[in-house]
Motif scaffolding. Structure first.
Motif, PDB file in Angstrom:
ATOM      1  N   ARG A  12       0.698  -1.259   0.273  1.00 43.07           N
ATOM      2  CA  ARG A  12      -0.104   0.274   0.123  1.00 43.07           C
ATOM      3  C   ARG A  12       0.596   1.005  -0.053  1.00 43.07           C
ATOM      4  O   ARG A  12       0.528   2.077  -0.505  1.00 43.07           O
ATOM      5  CB  ARG A  12      -0.805   0.344   1.059  1.00 43.07           C
ATOM      6  N   GLU A  19       1.978   6.110  -7.363  1.00 44.94           N
ATOM      7  CA  GLU A  19       1.060   6.934  -8.401  1.00 44.94           C
ATOM      8  C   GLU A  19       1.106   7.775  -8.611  1.00 44.94           C
ATOM      9  O   GLU A  19       0.794   8.315  -9.163  1.00 44.94           O
ATOM     10  CB  GLU A  19      -0.384   6.210  -7.842  1.00 44.94           C
ATOM     11  N   ARG A  43      -5.734   9.782  -9.743  1.00 46.09           N
ATOM     12  CA  ARG A  43      -6.799   8.949  -9.896  1.00 46.09           C
ATOM     13  C   ARG A  43      -6.655   8.623 -11.363  1.00 46.09           C
ATOM     14  O   ARG A  43      -6.199   9.265 -12.686  1.00 46.09           O
ATOM     15  CB  ARG A  43      -8.055   9.516  -9.881  1.00 46.09           C
ATOM     16  N   THR A  44      -7.331   7.339 -11.382  1.00 47.84           N
ATOM     17  CA  THR A  44      -7.293   7.255 -13.286  1.00 47.84           C
ATOM     18  C   THR A  44      -7.475   8.860 -14.579  1.00 47.84           C
ATOM     19  O   THR A  44      -8.613   9.169 -13.653  1.00 47.84           O
ATOM     20  CB  THR A  44      -8.442   6.042 -13.823  1.00 47.84           C
ATOM     21  N   VAL A  67      -4.966   3.021 -15.828  1.00 46.82           N
ATOM     22  CA  VAL A  67      -4.648   2.217 -15.006  1.00 46.82           C
ATOM     23  C   VAL A  67      -4.532   2.794 -13.318  1.00 46.82           C
ATOM     24  O   VAL A  67      -3.138   2.493 -13.153  1.00 46.82           O
ATOM     25  CB  VAL A  67      -4.604   0.794 -14.524  1.00 46.82           C
ATOM     26  N   GLN A  68      -5.539   1.718 -12.997  1.00 50.32           N
ATOM     27  CA  GLN A  68      -5.050   2.523 -10.843  1.00 50.32           C
ATOM     28  C   GLN A  68      -5.616   1.624 -10.164  1.00 50.32           C
ATOM     29  O   GLN A  68      -7.131   1.598  -9.757  1.00 50.32           O
ATOM     30  CB  GLN A  68      -5.422   4.134 -10.463  1.00 50.32           C
ATOM     31  N   GLU A  69      -5.202   0.016  -9.916  1.00 51.84           N
ATOM     32  CA  GLU A  69      -5.243  -0.512  -9.063  1.00 51.84           C
ATOM     33  C   GLU A  69      -4.999  -0.838  -7.432  1.00 51.84           C
ATOM     34  O   GLU A  69      -3.677  -0.437  -8.031  1.00 51.84           O
ATOM     35  CB  GLU A  69      -5.722  -2.161 -10.000  1.00 51.84           C
ATOM     36  N   PRO A  70      -5.742  -1.477  -6.579  1.00 53.36           N
ATOM     37  CA  PRO A  70      -4.440  -1.737  -5.757  1.00 53.36           C
ATOM     38  C   PRO A  70      -3.185  -2.646  -5.343  1.00 53.36           C
ATOM     39  O   PRO A  70      -1.922  -1.749  -5.221  1.00 53.36           O
ATOM     40  CB  PRO A  70      -5.541  -3.083  -4.859  1.00 53.36           C
ATOM     41  N   ARG A  72      -2.000  -2.871  -9.078  1.00 52.41           N
ATOM     42  CA  ARG A  72      -1.256  -2.232 -10.780  1.00 52.41           C
ATOM     43  C   ARG A  72      -1.753  -0.907 -10.749  1.00 52.41           C
ATOM     44  O   ARG A  72      -2.430  -0.310 -10.416  1.00 52.41           O
ATOM     45  CB  ARG A  72      -1.540  -3.387 -11.424  1.00 52.41           C
ATOM     46  N   ASP A  87       4.307  -0.218 -16.771  1.00 49.22           N
ATOM     47  CA  ASP A  87       3.806  -0.957 -15.889  1.00 49.22           C
ATOM     48  C   ASP A  87       4.125  -1.325 -14.889  1.00 49.22           C
ATOM     49  O   ASP A  87       4.348  -2.221 -15.383  1.00 49.22           O
ATOM     50  CB  ASP A  87       3.052  -1.925 -17.048  1.00 49.22           C
ATOM     51  N   ARG A  89       3.764  -2.520 -11.695  1.00 51.07           N
ATOM     52  CA  ARG A  89       2.928  -3.851 -10.591  1.00 51.07           C
ATOM     53  C   ARG A  89       3.833  -4.811  -9.190  1.00 51.07           C
ATOM     54  O   ARG A  89       4.889  -4.529  -9.241  1.00 51.07           O
ATOM     55  CB  ARG A  89       2.513  -6.047 -11.890  1.00 51.07           C
TER      56      ARG A  89
END
Length: 142
Positions: A12, A19, A43-44, A67-70, A72, A87, A89
């Motif tokens: 996290r 980000e 944010r995206t 792309v904004q995922e927990p 990735r 990218d 991950r």
């Protein structure tokens, strides 16, 4: 180009650090400056202007968070000669994070001809990123 390395931060925290693409100034040796172009929470769709120096030339790309995922993040940068995709991950490594970082460049027009010849230099840059990223993120935490 792909590199995988461990950063001594929980997932996290590392995602929160990564980000904000303006932080590429801290870990990407080619980045001269990176400035957020919009306001509010990241944010995206958030956008940055990244100025880089490569082989003595300066270039600007406008990046957006696609792309904004927990686990990735994907940033896409473009100008008239190239599309860059970063990218990232993130995977848990027992309190640390394994970051798998993939960078791909798609050249446009005549620049396509130079792509294969530049690969060794981009590989060297990827090695430098994998060496600098953990220290930059871990130092930022303190």
């Amino acid at each position: 180009m792909e590199r995988s390395f461990v950063v001594r931060l929980p997932v996290r925290e590392l995602v929160a650090y990564a980000e904000d693409f303006a932080r590429t100034e801290e870990w990407d040796p080619g980045t001269v400056s990176c400035v957020r172009l919009d306001d509010g929470p990241v944010r995206t769709g958030a956008r940055w202007r990244n100025t880089s120096r490569f082989r003595g030339r300066t270039t600007e790309l406008e990046y957006r968070l696609a792309v904004q995922e927990p686990g990735r993040l994907v940033f896409v940068g473009e100008n008239r000669t190239v599309t860059a995709v970063d990218d990232l991950r993130f995977g848990d490594e027992g309190g640390s994070t394994r970051l798998t970082y993939r960078a791909s460049l798609t050249f446009k027009g005549l620049a396509k001809l130079a792509g294969p010849f530049l690969r060794p230099e981009f590989e060297r840059l990827a090695d430098q990123v994998s060496a600098r990223f953990p220290a930059a993120a871990e130092t930022r935490r303190s």
